[in-house]
Design an enzyme around this catalytic site. Sequence first.
Site, PDB file in Angstrom:
ATOM      1  CG  LEU A   1       1.513  -5.019 -12.810  1.00  0.00           C
ATOM      2  CD1 LEU A   1       0.394  -5.376 -11.846  1.00  0.00           C
ATOM      3  CD2 LEU A   1       2.742  -5.881 -12.556  1.00  0.00           C
TER       4      LEU A   1
ATOM      5  NE  ARG B   1      -0.786 -12.412  -2.425  1.00  0.00           N
ATOM      6  CZ  ARG B   1       0.274 -13.160  -2.230  1.00  0.00           C
ATOM      7  NH1 ARG B   1       0.915 -13.688  -3.251  1.00  0.00           N
ATOM      8  NH2 ARG B   1       0.713 -13.396  -1.020  1.00  0.00           N
ATOM      9  CB  ILE B   2      -1.413  -9.844 -10.451  1.00  0.00           C
ATOM     10  CG1 ILE B   2      -0.013  -9.216 -10.459  1.00  0.00           C
ATOM     11  CG2 ILE B   2      -2.112  -9.633 -11.794  1.00  0.00           C
ATOM     12  CD1 ILE B   2       0.959  -9.835 -11.412  1.00  0.00           C
TER      13      ILE B   2
ATOM     14  CG  HIS C   1       3.739   1.969 -10.166  1.00  0.00           C
ATOM     15  ND1 HIS C   1       4.043   0.685  -9.774  1.00  0.00           N
ATOM     16  CD2 HIS C   1       4.784   2.389 -10.922  1.00  0.00           C
ATOM     17  CE1 HIS C   1       5.212   0.339 -10.285  1.00  0.00           C
ATOM     18  NE2 HIS C   1       5.689   1.353 -10.995  1.00  0.00           N
TER      19      HIS C   1
HETATM   20  C1  GRF Z   1       3.471   2.524  -1.793  1.00  0.00           C
HETATM   21  O1  GRF Z   1       4.690   3.171  -1.741  1.00  0.00           O
HETATM   22  C2  GRF Z   1       2.924   2.446  -3.200  1.00  0.00           C
HETATM   23  O2  GRF Z   1       3.623   3.228  -4.103  1.00  0.00           O
HETATM   24  C3  GRF Z   1       3.070   1.010  -3.591  1.00  0.00           C
HETATM   25  O3  GRF Z   1       3.072   0.280  -2.416  1.00  0.00           O
HETATM   26  C4  GRF Z   1       3.522   1.082  -1.348  1.00  0.00           C
HETATM   27  C5  GRF Z   1       2.589   0.804  -0.205  1.00  0.00           C
HETATM   28  O4  GRF Z   1       3.068   1.278   1.009  1.00  0.00           O
HETATM   29  N1  GRF Z   1       2.008   0.654  -4.519  1.00  0.00           N
HETATM   30  P1  GRF Z   1       2.106   1.352   2.259  1.00  0.00           P
HETATM   31  O5  GRF Z   1       1.598  -0.052   2.553  1.00  0.00           O
HETATM   32  O6  GRF Z   1       0.990   2.286   1.923  1.00  0.00           O
HETATM   33  O7  GRF Z   1       2.962   1.867   3.382  1.00  0.00           O
END
Ligand code: GRF
Length: 213
Positions: A141, A88-89, A106
């Site tokens: 974001l 969620r943002i 990210h």
């Molecule tokens: C990760 O790959 C991250 O880059 C992104 O969301 C994914 C989360 O995966 N922000 P998890 O829930 O930690 O398996």
Amino acid sequence: MMRTLIMVSGGGTNLQAIIDANIADTDLVAVLSDNPQAFGLERAASAAIPSITVDYKSFVKRNDFDTALHETIRQINPDLIVLAGFMRILASGLVTEYAGRMINIHPSLLPDYPGLNTYQRALDAGEKWHGSTVHFVIPQLDAGPAFLQYRVAIMPDDSAESLASRVQQGEYQIYPQAIGMLASGQLKLDNGVVYSNGQALAASLVVNETDPH
Ligand code: GRF
């Protein structure tokens, strides 16, 4: 001890890596989810970490969700908020209150490829490199000051899935590492500038995949 709150929406594999890393000076005080089905909540339970759900779907108005989330976080009173697949943002008031104390991971080499679907977009563009970035969160974001990246070479036969799986292995390494750098005081954000051991960082620190072949 750095009181650390992890926020998840889904599987929580990064959460698991953070739990397993047993990071020095870091107390995982709670796991918070917007989604009651998130498997990350079960991971928290298995590790005996308290978990809280602020169920996004139970709010009619977006604003009421934002208020409830903010209030819940204030009660937890974390020193650091770690977004680990939180989908969620966040309201800008919350982000501003925790400026310098909230990080995200990210899956791209930011500032390239903010937003979703980064693996396929990098493949479609014929990129040679992809990866993941840990950054401080600002209201815009995927745009806050970045400080740690994991970099992988894109192979000719890579699919979005194979690339994602290699990048995610790197996330499990750099996200605990980033938290440790904050807990030890090595890393700080001041006025939008990231300092590592007192030196302003000109670019993210980069960890390369050990053997891309
Ligand atoms: C990760 O790959 C991250 O880059 C992104 O969301 C994914 C989360 O995966 N922000 P998890 O829930 O930690 O398996």
